[in-house]
Each structure stands twice: as C-alpha cells, then as structure tokens.
Design a protein around this motif. Structure first.
Motif, PDB file in Angstrom:
ATOM      1  N   ALA A 259     102.567 -11.820 135.731  1.00  0.00           N
ATOM      2  CA  ALA A 259     103.529 -12.101 136.595  1.00  0.00           C
ATOM      3  C   ALA A 259     103.812 -12.926 137.684  1.00  0.00           C
ATOM      4  CB  ALA A 259     102.374 -11.448 137.677  1.00  0.00           C
ATOM      5  N   MET A 260     102.241 -14.316 137.740  1.00  0.00           N
ATOM      6  CA  MET A 260     102.524 -15.820 137.791  1.00  0.00           C
ATOM      7  C   MET A 260     104.034 -16.554 137.354  1.00  0.00           C
ATOM      8  SD  MET A 260      99.763 -18.745 138.428  1.00  0.00           S
ATOM      9  CE  MET A 260     100.239 -18.812 136.997  1.00  0.00           C
ATOM     10  N   ALA A 357     103.332  -7.167 145.295  1.00  0.00           N
ATOM     11  CA  ALA A 357     102.860  -5.766 145.228  1.00  0.00           C
ATOM     12  C   ALA A 357     101.838  -5.990 143.443  1.00  0.00           C
ATOM     13  CB  ALA A 357     103.613  -4.550 145.553  1.00  0.00           C
ATOM     14  N   VAL A 358     103.007  -6.474 142.666  1.00  0.00           N
ATOM     15  CA  VAL A 358     103.318  -6.666 141.607  1.00  0.00           C
ATOM     16  C   VAL A 358     101.922  -6.711 141.095  1.00  0.00           C
ATOM     17  CG1 VAL A 358     104.151  -7.311 139.099  1.00  0.00           C
ATOM     18  CG2 VAL A 358     104.915  -6.008 140.702  1.00  0.00           C
ATOM     19  N   ASN A 359     101.641  -8.435 141.488  1.00  0.00           N
ATOM     20  CA  ASN A 359     100.406  -9.652 141.889  1.00  0.00           C
ATOM     21  C   ASN A 359      99.530  -8.926 141.918  1.00  0.00           C
ATOM     22  OD1 ASN A 359     103.014 -11.413 142.192  1.00  0.00           O
ATOM     23  ND2 ASN A 359     101.704 -12.487 140.593  1.00  0.00           N
ATOM     24  N   HIS A 360      99.188  -7.877 143.153  1.00  0.00           N
ATOM     25  CA  HIS A 360      98.231  -7.187 143.331  1.00  0.00           C
ATOM     26  C   HIS A 360      98.030  -6.200 142.244  1.00  0.00           C
ATOM     27  CE1 HIS A 360      97.039  -8.949 147.069  1.00  0.00           C
ATOM     28  NE2 HIS A 360      98.436  -8.889 147.719  1.00  0.00           N
ATOM     29  N   TRP A 364      94.137  -6.752 140.087  1.00  0.00           N
ATOM     30  CA  TRP A 364      93.083  -5.775 140.226  1.00  0.00           C
ATOM     31  C   TRP A 364      92.970  -4.648 139.187  1.00  0.00           C
ATOM     32  CZ3 TRP A 364      90.453  -8.201 143.188  1.00  0.00           C
ATOM     33  CH2 TRP A 364      90.621  -9.370 143.934  1.00  0.00           C
ATOM     34  N   GLY A 365      94.093  -4.219 138.423  1.00  0.00           N
ATOM     35  CA  GLY A 365      94.417  -3.442 137.298  1.00  0.00           C
ATOM     36  C   GLY A 365      93.964  -4.045 136.146  1.00  0.00           C
ATOM     37  N   SER A 366      93.768  -5.196 135.806  1.00  0.00           N
ATOM     38  CA  SER A 366      92.739  -6.478 134.600  1.00  0.00           C
ATOM     39  C   SER A 366      91.628  -6.052 134.878  1.00  0.00           C
ATOM     40  CB  SER A 366      93.647  -7.343 134.738  1.00  0.00           C
ATOM     41  OG  SER A 366      94.945  -7.672 134.641  1.00  0.00           O
TER      42      SER A 366
END
Length: 522
Positions: A259-260, A357-360, A364-366
């Motif tokens: 994502a980064m 939103a993808v980064n969050h 947090w999902g990982s």
C-alpha cells in the motif's frame, strides 16, 4: 519553462525552419532576450561547422575564465557571491540546422558538439531528419550518464522515441504511430509536466521508501537468528516457528508495504507542480543509494539486536503469576515474533506520509490476521484445527495471557521505534530539505482552512520580437531572428482613428491592415 526549473535539460529536435523554431523557443520561454548569446551554427562544410563550434565553445569558456579571474581580484566578502551570481546569470543557447548537424555528428566533431550543447541552457536543432533526431539522442545516451526522454506526435518521431530510454507519444491529428511506439501516451503536450513532476516523482519516492523499508524489515527479521546462534551453538535450530517464517513476508508484512508503494505521497500534486525543484532529488539519486542502503542495514541490525536481547534479559528475571519461570523456548519465540510484527507495523505507519483507507485496512488488518492465525495454529483444538500438525500447541494462550509478556512487548516496541523517530525529528528540525519545508507549508495551509491555491507563474521576460512566428514566406527570417520589433505597424495601429461605424478612415485602415497581415502570415 517549468520543466527547466526542475533542472530537466530540454533539447528541441524539429523539422521546422530556423525562424519558426526560434520563435517557438521564445514563446515557450526556452529562449529569452536576456540571454548572454544565442549561437547559430549554419555552416555548409565540415570546416565551417568545426570553426563555428570551436569559436562558440571558446567564447563561453573564455568569458568564464575572465569572470573567475575578475572575481578573485575582488574582496573575499563578495567573491563567492560574485561567482554564484555569474553562474546563474550566464546563459547561452545553441541553434543548429540540419546541414550543419550532419557534419557535427561526424566522429571527429561529435564530442565538440556535445560539450558545447552541455554548456548551453537551451539547444534547438531545426530542419533535422528523423534519423538525425535518433542520432542526437544516441549521442547523449552514449557519452552522458543521463536518462533520456523523447516526446513526439508523428511518424517522423518514432526513431527518436524508440532510441531514448523513455518514449512518450502524443496521440492526435498526426496519427497514432508515435503513440504506438512509445512507453507512455497522452493527448496533449502539457500533460508531460504532470507525468514528470507529479507521477514520475511520486513513483521514485514510493519505490525508494518501499526498498528502504523492505530491507529494514528483512534485516530485522533475519538477523535475530544470528544473535540466537550464540546460544544454540549455531545449530540448525530456528528462533521462530516454521509457520511464522513462512507467513512473515507473504501475509503479515506484505500488504502494508504494498500500500505504501502504491499510494504514498510526500506532498500533493498541487505543490508538486508549484515547486518543480522537488524533482531534483531523483536526478541526484538522494533517496536510495549506497548510503541509504547502509543506513537501512544498520537500522535493521539494531532492531534485531533489541528484539532478541530485551526479551532475553526480561525473561531471565521475570516469573509468571504462579511463580514459575519463563524457561521454555516456545514462549520466548512467540514474544519475539509478536514484537517483530508490531514493530514492523508501527515503523511502516511512521514512514507513511499519506494515509488512505487502504493503508489503515492493510496495517491494522495485518495485525489482526497475525493474531488470528497465531491463536488458530497454536490452539488446543477449539478452532477445529488439527493440533498434531503444529508444534507450538497452546503456547500463544499460555504466553500472551501474562501481563509481564505484554510489558516486554511494549518495552521492546518503544525502544526499537523511539531512536529512529528521534533522529527523524532532529533531521527535519535541524537540516530540513525542500520536501520537508513544502510538507510543513502544506500542513499549515490545511490547518488554516481550504484556500484557493494558484500554481506559481513562471517568470517570463518581455520579448520585443515579432508575433509572426510561423511565417513560411522568404524574406522575414532575418527580421525575426534579429530581435527587432515591427514598430511601424504598432505605432500606426496605436494612432489609428476612433473605431466608429461611420468612420470611413477606420474602415480603410482596417482593410489595409488586414491585407498586410494576410500577406505576412500565409
């Protein structure tokens, strides 16, 4: 002109006539009236071209030597300022036609041509063939360590586009040949500014951050085995669970760094266009080089050292709530693995400049997926998994249920993250780069509220040249290239009678001016 502020060297390779090419150069601010001199190479023989190239080169170098000698004689207080001012002000331009370029591209003159062109701020090659366009690009590629980009809109630009490192085609009225032969294609030339200064710079920034973080997390993950080797006799025993080793790069830390690499941006697109100098770090290879690789390696080694020895020292003096010791290797491995995943997630959060939103979701999902897989694989069978397939049965529940273990994880995370965070704050505060300054300005503007942000206008000099830039009739070339203005028509128009419908003089003057303009601009 905006690309010039980004220190991008622009060469114009065109088939237009001399006066047309030069006036296009003036219209787009590549040529200016305040330039020191514009060298026009128009020799018809090899000796003439050689003499013109050498005289132009000696003229530039001679003025530089005289200026440097004059500055040395001045006082020390003004010496450096004078040299810097001369470097900024002294600007030259080179214009060469196709006949002269054919001789200049010969092996005995190509180095002289390239040296002179590099001393000039602007290079315009007019009346050149498609093959000569490709030869000029190949000359720069062969003798200069530079990345070349060629942009064109017609079939005569295909050879130039395919020769350059990066080919850009403009799809339009000239056909699709250039677009089909290029790496990037768009409809208008002005989109090149956004392609380079916004998307090109973002891509370089994202790739460099991606590589730095990738090396950091893998050194931090791998070198823990090196420190553990001193306690296991450098045997084949591993610190982590085999499943953790398999899933670390595939599941636990892959999506955040992805994502980064896809969405991160240090400054927004408006500021990227407003400050073209932000493009220069990519040209100077500042964001990822040998020094940056060494710093990533050093940071990863330090993180791995702390990840291993902080839990090791804590477990040697810590006991469970029932008074028993943390003496098993499996609890030690789960503590290090959990600390590693949390440190890697916090570190990539600190390295992210633009949160979406993808980064969050990925960060947090990982972490959520890690704990879900950890408790599922190391459960006692309550999740329906066959415990016999996994060696660390019940370790996660027994280990992470202790408060002291979470205190060790918290201490390890803080000690691993705080030094790098402190260095980053000190660097930004004491030695800020242009990117840091623009980012601070962007954050300040955002806090003050939405404001209309107009792109900075490039400084344009007032040119007194004729407006008849695209004349193809013979007779106006010398007038246009001489820099003289057609004052007669301007004065007569300024003194023309009042424009009233009942004025016959006004109608006669309008018809007369219309005939003059139509004769000139055919």
């Amino acid at each position: 002109a905006c690309l010039g502020l980004a220190d991008i060297k622009i060469w114009v390779l065109t088939g237009d006539k001399l006066e047309t090419a030069m006036n296009i150069g003036y219209s787009c601010n590549m040529l200016r009236d305040d330039m020191n001199e514009v060298f026009v190479i128009s020799g018809h023989t090899l000796l003439e071209v050689q003499q013109q190239l050498r005289s132009a080169k000696e003229h530039i170098l001679g003025l530089s030597r005289v200026s440097s000698a004059g500055d040395v004689e001045k006082t020390d207080m003004f010496a450096e300022d004078s040299v810097f001012e001369e470097t900024i002000i002294a600007e030259y331009a080179l214009v060469i036609n196709g006949h002269s370029l054919a001789h200049a591209l010969e092996p005995q003159l190509e180095h002289t041509l390239l040296d002179l062109a590099c001393l000039c701020k602007t290079v315009i090659c007019c009346r050149v063939t498609p093959m000569q366009k490709a030869q000029v690009v190949e000359l720069v590629k062969r003798h200069k360590r530079a990345v070349t980009l060629a942009i064109g809109d017609g079939a005569n630009d295909v050879s130039m586009i395919k020769t350059a490192h990066i080919g850009v085609g403009i799809s339009g009225q000239e056909g699709m040949q250039a677009a089909l032969a290029s790496d990037y294609s768009f409809a208008q030339f002005r989109y090149l500014q956004r392609l380079l200064l916004v998307h090109g710079r973002w891509s370089y920034f994202r790739m460099c951050n991606f590589l730095c973080y990738f090396f950091y997390k893998n050194f931090a993950f791998t070198l823990v085995h090196f420190w553990y080797g001193f306690f296991c006799g450098f045997s084949a025993q591993t610190v982590y669970d085999q499943w953790f080793i398999t899933l670390f790069n595939i599941v636990y830390t892959s999506l955040p760094v992805l994502a980064m690499g896809l969405f991160d941006q240090d400054v927004n697109d408006q500021n990227s266009l407003r400050y073209p100098s932000l493009y220069k770090p990519g040209q100077q290879n500042l964001l990822f080089n040998k020094r940056q690789f060494f710093m990533c390696t050093l940071q990863g080694m330090g993180t791995s050292f702390l990840l291993f020895f902080i839990p090791y020292g804590a477990f040697s003096v810590t006991v469970k709530e029932d008074g028993s010791n943390f003496s098993d290797q499996q609890a030690f491995a789960v503590t290090i693995a959990t600390s590693l995943v949390i440190v890697a997630s916090v570190q990539i959060g600190l390295e992210t400049h633009y949160w979406t939103a993808v980064n969050h979701l990925f960060i947090w999902g990982s972490l959520t997926v890690y704990f879900a897989i950890l408790f599922a694989m190391q459960s006692n069978g309550m999740f329906g998994i066959f415990p016999s397939n996994f060696p660390f049965i019940g370790t996660a529940r027994n280990c992470l249920s202790e408060k002291s273990v979470w205190l060790v994880i918290l201490l390890t995370t803080v000690v691993c993250v705080v030094p790098g965070l402190a260095v980053s704050f000190l660097r930004v505060d004491l030695f800020p780069t242009l990117t840091d300054k623009v980012r601070h300005l962007q954050q300040t503007t955002k806090r003050q509220g939405p404001q209309e942000q107009n792109l900075r206008r490039v400084r344009r000099t007032s040119s007194r040249r004729s407006a008849y830039a695209f004349s193809h009739q013979q007779g106006y070339g010398e007038l246009i290239t001489s820099g003289k203005n057609m004052r007669t028509s301007t004065v007569s128009s300024a003194r023309s009678p009042q424009r009233t419908p009942h004025s016959s003089n006004w109608i006669e003057n309008m018809l007369k001016r219309k005939n003059e303009v139509s004769c000139i601009s055919v």
